[in-house]
Design an enzyme around this catalytic site. Structure first.
Site, PDB file in Angstrom:
ATOM      1  N   ASP A   9       0.836  -1.195   0.000  1.00 36.12           N
ATOM      2  CA  ASP A   9       0.000   0.000   0.000  1.00 36.12           C
ATOM      3  C   ASP A   9       0.875   1.250   0.000  1.00 36.12           C
ATOM      4  O   ASP A   9       1.639   1.466  -0.938  1.00 36.12           O
ATOM      5  CB  ASP A   9      -0.977  -0.043   1.170  1.00 36.12           C
ATOM      6  CG  ASP A   9      -2.120   0.966   1.021  1.00 36.12           C
ATOM      7  OD1 ASP A   9      -1.986   1.944   0.271  1.00 36.12           O
ATOM      8  OD2 ASP A   9      -3.159   0.791   1.671  1.00 36.12           O
ATOM      9  N   HIS A 174      -7.334  -6.613   0.571  1.00 41.67           N
ATOM     10  CA  HIS A 174      -6.229  -5.659   0.566  1.00 41.67           C
ATOM     11  C   HIS A 174      -5.126  -5.991   1.577  1.00 41.67           C
ATOM     12  O   HIS A 174      -3.965  -5.748   1.324  1.00 41.67           O
ATOM     13  CB  HIS A 174      -6.781  -4.257   0.826  1.00 41.67           C
ATOM     14  CG  HIS A 174      -5.727  -3.213   0.919  1.00 41.67           C
ATOM     15  ND1 HIS A 174      -4.948  -2.835  -0.161  1.00 41.67           N
ATOM     16  CD2 HIS A 174      -5.304  -2.472   1.973  1.00 41.67           C
ATOM     17  CE1 HIS A 174      -4.107  -1.896   0.220  1.00 41.67           C
ATOM     18  NE2 HIS A 174      -4.300  -1.656   1.505  1.00 41.67           N
TER      19      HIS A 174
END
Length: 193
Positions: A9, A174
């Site tokens: 990320d 994620h």
């Protein structure tokens, strides 16, 4: 002198810039669940804006997002940051630590400043480097149940920005390192060897 970099990320976004800014240092680059920031901001769709609404919220001038988040830290973390996480992957003790940090005004401000930089100076740097590709081997891993998978051809997108790309979707959301640590490690170890 030379090293490999792995980033998930926001860390992946920093690692991407590092590979462009210091190609003599970065021997290998692995990015988890991202595509290049420039691609995202210059190809905004309704689907992207909906999935990544927080990008547009957190870049607003201080102290608006910081003030709004300070009053709803737990609801925001549970309803946004960890919404796709399989129950039990982040323990309540770990969540409590995230929450403690998130309630710190300096942490909130720093977080928003990172997003503000992503929408300003980082975009300028990325635009200036559009004619350059990352030279070192790049491994892209992404969430098969995540927004990147739904919105982009992640592998092809990285091939636009790097000369030597490998990668694949993993069967999670994620939070790949937390949700699928063995699978992530199983891809990273051979790549980094």
């Amino acid at each position: 002198e030379r090293f490999a970099v792995v980033g998930h990320d926001r860390g992946g976004r920093v690692a991407h810039r590092m590979a462009l800014d210091h190609p003599e240092r970065v021997a290998k680059l692995a990015v988890l669940d991202i595509v290049p920031t420039y691609k995202l901001f210059t190809n905004v769709t309704k689907e992207f804006a909906t999935a990544y609404f927080h990008w547009f919220f957190l870049i607003q001038p201080a102290p608006l997002p910081e003030t709004l988040l300070a009053g709803s830290a737990e609801a925001f973390l549970r309803g946004w940051a960890f919404r796709d996480l399989v129950p039990g992957v982040i323990s309540e003790d770990a969540f409590s630590e995230y929450l403690r940090c998130f309630r710190d005004p300096a942490t909130l401000h720093s977080m928003c400043e990172d997003y503000r930089a992503g929408a300003s100076i980082d975009l300028e740097h990325d635009k200036a480097d559009l004619d350059r590709k990352i030279d070192c081997p790049l491994l892209a891993l992404w969430a098969g149940k995540g927004a990147m998978q739904r919105l982009y051809d992640v592998s092809d997108t990285w091939k636009e920005r790097a000369a030597n790309v490998a990668g694949k979707a993993l069967p999670g959301s994620h939070w790949l390192p937390e949700q699928l640590p063995n699978e992530v490690l199983g891809e990273l170890l051979p790549f980094l060897a």
